[in-house]
Design a protein around this motif. Structure first.
Motif, PDB file in Angstrom:
ATOM      1  N   GLY A   1      26.412  -0.269   4.530  1.00  0.00           N
ATOM      2  CA  GLY A   1      25.539  -1.189   5.257  1.00  0.00           C
ATOM      3  C   GLY A   1      24.645  -1.961   4.305  1.00  0.00           C
ATOM      4  N   ILE A   2      24.009  -3.005   4.847  1.00  0.00           N
ATOM      5  CA  ILE A   2      23.064  -3.785   4.033  1.00  0.00           C
ATOM      6  C   ILE A   2      21.710  -3.080   4.059  1.00  0.00           C
ATOM      7  CG2 ILE A   2      21.761  -5.959   3.951  1.00  0.00           C
ATOM      8  CD1 ILE A   2      24.341  -7.331   4.947  1.00  0.00           C
ATOM      9  N   GLU A   3      21.119  -2.962   2.882  1.00  0.00           N
ATOM     10  CA  GLU A   3      19.859  -2.232   2.757  1.00  0.00           C
ATOM     11  C   GLU A   3      18.741  -3.183   2.319  1.00  0.00           C
ATOM     12  OE1 GLU A   3      18.282   1.508   0.004  1.00  0.00           O
ATOM     13  OE2 GLU A   3      19.719   0.071  -0.825  1.00  0.00           O
ATOM     14  N   TYR A   4      17.581  -3.041   2.972  1.00  0.00           N
ATOM     15  CA  TYR A   4      16.368  -3.672   2.433  1.00  0.00           C
ATOM     16  C   TYR A   4      15.609  -2.570   1.710  1.00  0.00           C
ATOM     17  CZ  TYR A   4      16.771  -8.073   5.032  1.00  0.00           C
ATOM     18  OH  TYR A   4      17.184  -9.289   5.495  1.00  0.00           O
ATOM     19  N   ARG A   5      15.299  -2.808   0.458  1.00  0.00           N
ATOM     20  CA  ARG A   5      14.625  -1.769  -0.315  1.00  0.00           C
ATOM     21  C   ARG A   5      13.316  -2.331  -0.853  1.00  0.00           C
ATOM     22  NH1 ARG A   5      15.478   2.551  -3.848  1.00  0.00           N
ATOM     23  NH2 ARG A   5      17.512   2.902  -2.943  1.00  0.00           N
ATOM     24  N   VAL A   6      12.251  -1.603  -0.603  1.00  0.00           N
ATOM     25  CA  VAL A   6      10.930  -2.046  -1.067  1.00  0.00           C
ATOM     26  C   VAL A   6      10.396  -1.033  -2.076  1.00  0.00           C
ATOM     27  CG1 VAL A   6       8.604  -2.722  -0.370  1.00  0.00           C
ATOM     28  CG2 VAL A   6      10.500  -3.044   1.212  1.00  0.00           C
ATOM     29  N   ASP A   7      10.155  -1.487  -3.304  1.00  0.00           N
ATOM     30  CA  ASP A   7       9.468  -0.654  -4.295  1.00  0.00           C
ATOM     31  C   ASP A   7       8.297  -1.456  -4.847  1.00  0.00           C
ATOM     32  OD1 ASP A   7      10.582  -2.483  -6.012  1.00  0.00           O
ATOM     33  OD2 ASP A   7      12.085  -1.131  -6.849  1.00  0.00           O
ATOM     34  N   ALA A   8       7.619  -0.909  -5.842  1.00  0.00           N
ATOM     35  CA  ALA A   8       6.397  -1.570  -6.339  1.00  0.00           C
ATOM     36  C   ALA A   8       6.677  -2.989  -6.832  1.00  0.00           C
ATOM     37  CB  ALA A   8       5.771  -0.736  -7.452  1.00  0.00           C
ATOM     38  N   ALA A   9       7.849  -3.188  -7.476  1.00  0.00           N
ATOM     39  CA  ALA A   9       8.143  -4.504  -8.066  1.00  0.00           C
ATOM     40  C   ALA A   9       8.265  -5.574  -6.992  1.00  0.00           C
ATOM     41  CB  ALA A   9       9.428  -4.436  -8.905  1.00  0.00           C
TER      42      ALA A   9
ATOM     43  N   LEU B   1      -2.777  -5.096 -12.739  1.00  0.00           N
ATOM     44  CA  LEU B   1      -2.147  -4.359 -13.848  1.00  0.00           C
ATOM     45  C   LEU B   1      -1.565  -3.040 -13.358  1.00  0.00           C
ATOM     46  CD1 LEU B   1      -4.397  -4.813 -17.016  1.00  0.00           C
ATOM     47  CD2 LEU B   1      -2.030  -5.483 -16.740  1.00  0.00           C
ATOM     48  N   GLY B   2      -2.271  -2.386 -12.443  1.00  0.00           N
ATOM     49  CA  GLY B   2      -1.780  -1.105 -11.902  1.00  0.00           C
ATOM     50  C   GLY B   2      -0.450  -1.298 -11.187  1.00  0.00           C
ATOM     51  N   ALA B   3      -0.412  -2.297 -10.296  1.00  0.00           N
ATOM     52  CA  ALA B   3       0.827  -2.565  -9.544  1.00  0.00           C
ATOM     53  C   ALA B   3       1.947  -2.989 -10.484  1.00  0.00           C
ATOM     54  CB  ALA B   3       0.579  -3.653  -8.503  1.00  0.00           C
ATOM     55  N   ALA B   4       1.613  -3.829 -11.483  1.00  0.00           N
ATOM     56  CA  ALA B   4       2.637  -4.318 -12.416  1.00  0.00           C
ATOM     57  C   ALA B   4       3.163  -3.184 -13.298  1.00  0.00           C
ATOM     58  CB  ALA B   4       2.065  -5.428 -13.288  1.00  0.00           C
ATOM     59  N   ARG B   5       2.264  -2.283 -13.687  1.00  0.00           N
ATOM     60  CA  ARG B   5       2.692  -1.164 -14.547  1.00  0.00           C
ATOM     61  C   ARG B   5       3.624  -0.236 -13.781  1.00  0.00           C
ATOM     62  NH1 ARG B   5      -2.154  -0.401 -17.244  1.00  0.00           N
ATOM     63  NH2 ARG B   5      -1.538  -1.884 -18.854  1.00  0.00           N
ATOM     64  N   THR B   6       3.266   0.040 -12.518  1.00  0.00           N
ATOM     65  CA  THR B   6       4.136   0.874 -11.671  1.00  0.00           C
ATOM     66  C   THR B   6       5.496   0.202 -11.515  1.00  0.00           C
ATOM     67  OG1 THR B   6       2.175   1.520 -10.425  1.00  0.00           O
ATOM     68  CG2 THR B   6       4.289   2.072  -9.449  1.00  0.00           C
ATOM     69  N   ALA B   7       5.455  -1.126 -11.275  1.00  0.00           N
ATOM     70  CA  ALA B   7       6.700  -1.889 -11.103  1.00  0.00           C
ATOM     71  C   ALA B   7       7.534  -1.861 -12.378  1.00  0.00           C
ATOM     72  CB  ALA B   7       6.371  -3.327 -10.727  1.00  0.00           C
ATOM     73  N   ALA B   8       6.873  -2.065 -13.530  1.00  0.00           N
ATOM     74  CA  ALA B   8       7.580  -2.089 -14.817  1.00  0.00           C
ATOM     75  C   ALA B   8       8.217  -0.734 -15.112  1.00  0.00           C
ATOM     76  CB  ALA B   8       6.614  -2.469 -15.941  1.00  0.00           C
ATOM     77  N   ASP B   9       7.459   0.340 -14.862  1.00  0.00           N
ATOM     78  CA  ASP B   9       8.000   1.683 -15.121  1.00  0.00           C
ATOM     79  C   ASP B   9       9.182   1.972 -14.207  1.00  0.00           C
ATOM     80  OD1 ASP B   9       6.097   1.988 -17.059  1.00  0.00           O
ATOM     81  OD2 ASP B   9       4.719   3.171 -15.824  1.00  0.00           O
TER      82      ASP B   9
ATOM     83  N   MET C   1       0.834  -1.214   0.000  1.00  0.00           N
ATOM     84  CA  MET C   1       0.000   0.000   0.000  1.00  0.00           C
ATOM     85  C   MET C   1       0.867   1.262   0.000  1.00  0.00           C
ATOM     86  SD  MET C   1      -3.147  -0.770  -0.189  1.00  0.00           S
ATOM     87  CE  MET C   1      -2.764  -2.141  -1.234  1.00  0.00           C
ATOM     88  N   GLU C   2       2.031   1.179   0.671  1.00  0.00           N
ATOM     89  CA  GLU C   2       2.871   2.375   0.801  1.00  0.00           C
ATOM     90  C   GLU C   2       3.648   2.709  -0.462  1.00  0.00           C
ATOM     91  OE1 GLU C   2       5.216   2.761   4.242  1.00  0.00           O
ATOM     92  OE2 GLU C   2       3.594   2.255   5.611  1.00  0.00           O
ATOM     93  N   VAL C   3       3.947   1.683  -1.281  1.00  0.00           N
ATOM     94  CA  VAL C   3       4.801   1.959  -2.452  1.00  0.00           C
ATOM     95  C   VAL C   3       4.062   1.797  -3.780  1.00  0.00           C
ATOM     96  CG1 VAL C   3       6.922   1.305  -1.245  1.00  0.00           C
ATOM     97  CG2 VAL C   3       5.659  -0.435  -2.514  1.00  0.00           C
ATOM     98  N   ILE C   4       2.747   1.530  -3.706  1.00  0.00           N
ATOM     99  CA  ILE C   4       1.987   1.233  -4.930  1.00  0.00           C
ATOM    100  C   ILE C   4       1.985   2.408  -5.900  1.00  0.00           C
ATOM    101  CG2 ILE C   4      -0.276   2.005  -4.069  1.00  0.00           C
ATOM    102  CD1 ILE C   4       0.044  -1.275  -5.902  1.00  0.00           C
ATOM    103  N   ASP C   5       2.178   3.638  -5.380  1.00  0.00           N
ATOM    104  CA  ASP C   5       2.138   4.813  -6.263  1.00  0.00           C
ATOM    105  C   ASP C   5       3.496   5.173  -6.842  1.00  0.00           C
ATOM    106  OD1 ASP C   5      -0.600   5.108  -5.793  1.00  0.00           O
ATOM    107  OD2 ASP C   5      -0.225   6.198  -3.935  1.00  0.00           O
ATOM    108  N   GLY C   6       4.480   4.318  -6.603  1.00  0.00           N
ATOM    109  CA  GLY C   6       5.761   4.554  -7.264  1.00  0.00           C
ATOM    110  C   GLY C   6       6.888   4.999  -6.352  1.00  0.00           C
TER     111      GLY C   6
END
Length: 519
Positions: A82-90, A491-499, A62-67
């Motif tokens: 340091g080691i980073e955990y990174r969360v994006d739409a993908a 499709l919305g989540a996948a498109r954000t992830a793809a972009d 929900m927090e990263v769905i908008d990009g």
């Protein structure tokens, strides 16, 4: 979220969600063994850990769905040191898929595991299951290239053990696990050599930092070699045709619950790693990458779509047929990646998700049939659709989604892939996607015919599957229909992830200079 990950600032539980995503099942796994939790208790701990992880994944998505993205520096050590955990739409989308499938497969596993594995092994079985689950989540969430390898090994080692537990029913599970161990180890070795080359060329392991440092090194032979090793190594894990030889036996002889979980998640996590390295670390504009995708991956993807589907038609064991079908579907996902455009990438990511829920229905359905008939051979399950109508109906829904019939989830992703090929002007590929879907009609019709158009086999238990199995099967079956119509979510989540992936390094580099855990 604009809270700093520095240790000077008081952090709330909410700020630690990326860490908790992996930590909850990781702690629950040894807890099961230490408590000596038997039977129902070991299952309950596994289920609660999985459910907690699933809830965390929903919040992160929900927090990263908008990009935007969330960067979490472990121990307060800022990346790239340091080691980073990174969360994006993908990867939020992938975390949602993996933890969601796990949470739905576990209730199904309760009866299935009792029937297929002796009670004395349940404690270690659920402990290994959670380790495998932890590894897959870690592979997806980490922003550190070496960490991907570490988590990959955690999930792989536990997977080998889980597949081998199928030996109680069929000794061939041991050779299947051994083959997978050999092939998986070769894949992991290739992958870690690739990571070593990248480290040699750049002196960093943080993915965002790597992307920045190799952006202008297209002609560096070490980096070209790194890409080749990573692609082949992950190709083995993904089961790219013809590196797929470990997969059919592993899926066929593993316990039914494990097959359902792995088919829906493990190869998807490996494809995610290919996506992440291809688009976030290396540049989609690198000539050697374009050539590798268009002249190697694309033909192999098309070959998989036809060869694996053709082999599936002639199988006499439903589990093995579905295993070959998975190899063919992996071809579609790789095809979308090799098209190197936004629509193709969106199609690939949506197909990851849709194929995950479709295969979960089908393999759980087979598990229910195995519970009542004792085998997944066509000769043993014939006519079972008549005596198990609720299970049979769910499997038909899964079969339709596998073909890509309009109104099912499978149609949406194939339609996106067809559009992507037309965008590139490669209309023969669009024709090939449609043609290979027709092969799916043949093998899906075969199992529908076996289930419904024969008299029930003598000696099978002619009762419907227990409710604890039917509910998860139907949740997934209804998801196949729901996501066939409510396409804006996936499709919305996948498109954000793809972009986000196609943007390459832009937007990723902020975290190298900033320690903010926020957008």
């Amino acid at each position: 979220m604009a809270t700093e990950t520095s240790h000077h600032v008081a952090m709330t539980l909410h700020d630690h969600l990326p860490m908790l995503q992996v930590l909850i099942p990781f702690i629950a796994s040894p807890l099961i063994v230490l408590m000596g939790a038997r039977g129902g208790l070991s299952w309950l701990i596994a289920f609660v850990a999985s459910l907690a992880s699933f809830i965390v994944s929903i919040v992160l998505l929900m927090e990263v769905i908008d990009g935007g993205f969330i960067s979490y520096a472990i121990g307060g050590w800022a990346p790239p040191l340091g080691i980073e955990y990174r969360v994006d739409a993908a990867n939020a989308f992938m975390l949602f898929l993996i933890s969601g499938i796990s949470t739905i497969v576990l209730p199904f596993a309760y009866e299935s595991v009792k029937a297929e594995i002796s009670a004395k092994h349940h404690t270690l079985f659920y402990s290994c299951y959670l380790l495998c689950f932890t590894g897959l989540l870690g592979v997806v969430i980490t922003g550190d290239a070496f960490n991907v390898f570490v988590f990959l090994e955690i999930s792989s080692l536990s997977t080998y053990a889980l597949i081998a537990t199928g030996a109680e029913r069929d000794k061939r599970a041991l050779t299947a696990a051994y083959d997978y161990l050999v092939m998986g180890t070769i894949g992991a070795t290739f992958f870690v050599i690739g990571i070593g080359f990248l480290y040699m060329a750049t002196g960093t392991l943080n993915m965002a930092d790597l992307a920045e440092r190799i952006a202008d090194q297209e002609n560096n032979r070490t980096i070209k070699a790194a890409f080749a090793f990573i692609l082949v190594g992950m190709g083995l894990k993904v089961a790219i045709y013809p590196l797929h030889l470990w997969l059919p036996n592993s899926y066929t002889y593993a316990p039914s619950a494990i097959t359902a979980f792995l088919a829906a998640t493990a190869t998807k996590a490996a494809i995610y790693v290919i996506l992440r390295f291809t688009f976030s670390v290396f540049q989609p504009s690198f000539q050697f990458e374009v050539y590798a995708l268009e002249f190697i991956i694309l033909p192999l993807a098309v070959l998989a779509m036809f060869a694996a589907s053709f082999i599936a038609v002639f199988q006499s064991d439903l589990k093995r047929m579905l295993a070959y079908s998975s190899i063919a579907q992996i071809g579609y996902m790789l095809l979308g990646i090799a098209l190197l455009n936004s629509t193709g990438l969106t199609g690939s990511i949506v197909h990851l998700f849709n194929h995950g829920i479709t295969k979960a229905v089908l393999f759980m359905g087979v598990g229910a049939l195995v519970l009542r008939s004792g085998s997944s051979f066509y000769s043993r399950i014939r006519g079972m659709g008549r005596v198990m109508p609720i299970t049979g109906a769910a499997m038909v829904v899964g079969g339709l989604s596998l073909i890509g019939v309009p109104g099912t989830a499978g149609f949406i992703s194939k339609w996106e892939l067809v559009q992507a090929t037309l965008e590139r002007g490669w209309w023969p590929l669009a024709f090939l996607i449609a043609a290979s879907s027709l092969l799916a009609v043949i093998y899906v019709w075969r199992f529908v015919e076996v289930l419904y158009l024969h008299e029930p086999a003598y000696g099978a238990d002619h009762r419907e599957a227990p409710l604890t199995m039917l509910v998860p099967i139907w949740i997934m079956a209804l998801a196949c229909i729901y996501f066939g119509f409510a396409t804006e979510i996936t499709l919305g989540a996948a498109r954000t992830a793809a972009d986000g992936l196609l943007a390459g390094t832009t937007g990723m580099l902020e975290s190298v200079t900033s320690t903010e855990a926020g957008h």
